[in-house]
Write a protein that holds these residues in place. Sequence first.
Motif, PDB file in Angstrom:
ATOM      1  N   GLN A  56      10.603  28.790  13.053  1.00  0.00           N
ATOM      2  CA  GLN A  56       9.426  29.472  13.583  1.00  0.00           C
ATOM      3  C   GLN A  56       8.393  29.584  12.475  1.00  0.00           C
ATOM      4  N   MET A 105      10.270  30.805   9.270  1.00  0.00           N
ATOM      5  CA  MET A 105      11.532  31.519   9.466  1.00  0.00           C
ATOM      6  C   MET A 105      12.503  30.527  10.087  1.00  0.00           C
ATOM      7  N   PHE A 154      16.180  30.098  11.869  1.00  0.00           N
ATOM      8  CA  PHE A 154      17.238  30.825  12.571  1.00  0.00           C
ATOM      9  C   PHE A 154      18.425  29.897  12.830  1.00  0.00           C
ATOM     10  N   ARG A 201      13.702  33.713   5.812  1.00  0.00           N
ATOM     11  CA  ARG A 201      12.274  33.422   5.652  1.00  0.00           C
ATOM     12  C   ARG A 201      12.106  32.541   4.417  1.00  0.00           C
ATOM     13  N   GLN A 222      11.287  40.064  19.368  1.00  0.00           N
ATOM     14  CA  GLN A 222      11.170  39.830  17.933  1.00  0.00           C
ATOM     15  C   GLN A 222      10.619  41.072  17.277  1.00  0.00           C
ATOM     16  N   LEU A 266      15.204  38.080  15.852  1.00  0.00           N
ATOM     17  CA  LEU A 266      15.240  37.888  17.304  1.00  0.00           C
ATOM     18  C   LEU A 266      16.384  38.723  17.866  1.00  0.00           C
TER      19      LEU A 266
END
Lengths: 114, 111
Positions: free
Chosen positions: A37, A89, A91, A110, B37, B43
């Motif tokens: 992201q 970011m 995940f 991050r 978020q 998340l």
Amino acid sequence: EPEVTQTPSHQVTQMGQEVILRCVPISNHLYFYWYRQILGQKVEFLVSFYNNEISEKSEIFDDQFSVERPDGSNFTLKIRSTKLEDSAMYFCASLTSGRAYEQFFGPGTRLTVL
Amino acid sequence: GIQVEQSPPDLILQEGANSTLRCNFSDSVNNLQWFHQNPWGQLINLFYIPSGTKQNGRLSATTVATERYSLLYISSSQTTDSGVYFCAVERMGGGADGLTFGKGTHLIIQP
């Protein structure tokens, strides 16, 4: 309750350096994912991994990226030569096999590329 | 690939108000998840809801798979509900395609 963990929470690196992001999926899960992201944008799929090989990858997942499950618990994303636009970011997620398709997400790493 | 559209893109409400967030998707799905978020970027998984209705406290969600949409309801909003809400889907028969996320709804709850 089991959860996905990721380390480090924040990584700062210089452009051109290699980084390895680490994830520990939930122990009985069999499918593993990485997502990215960029700040202010939506979450994008990078790659899925099953049975020790890549199942699917997106256009973003080019030759500078690689994934590995070096042992029975860790799942890593390596970026070989980081670029400024890799700042985002990242995940990790995992999924058990079977009839349920719910993915469980880690808290994210991050990455800042200077 | 599958398309995911969320509406509204932005929503500003007073504390105590109710809200409805919508997610439209363009194909049949195995998986639909709603996430919140938080300000730290994490998340938080709210619901796994490829079809039907679920409730968790002040939050509930409904997915009408035949009409390809899902709704997230937040009742009696609190300032801690602020943040971005994402809908994410996985196309049916997609194998391990991964989730496709919408662009999110940015919710601001004012005291």
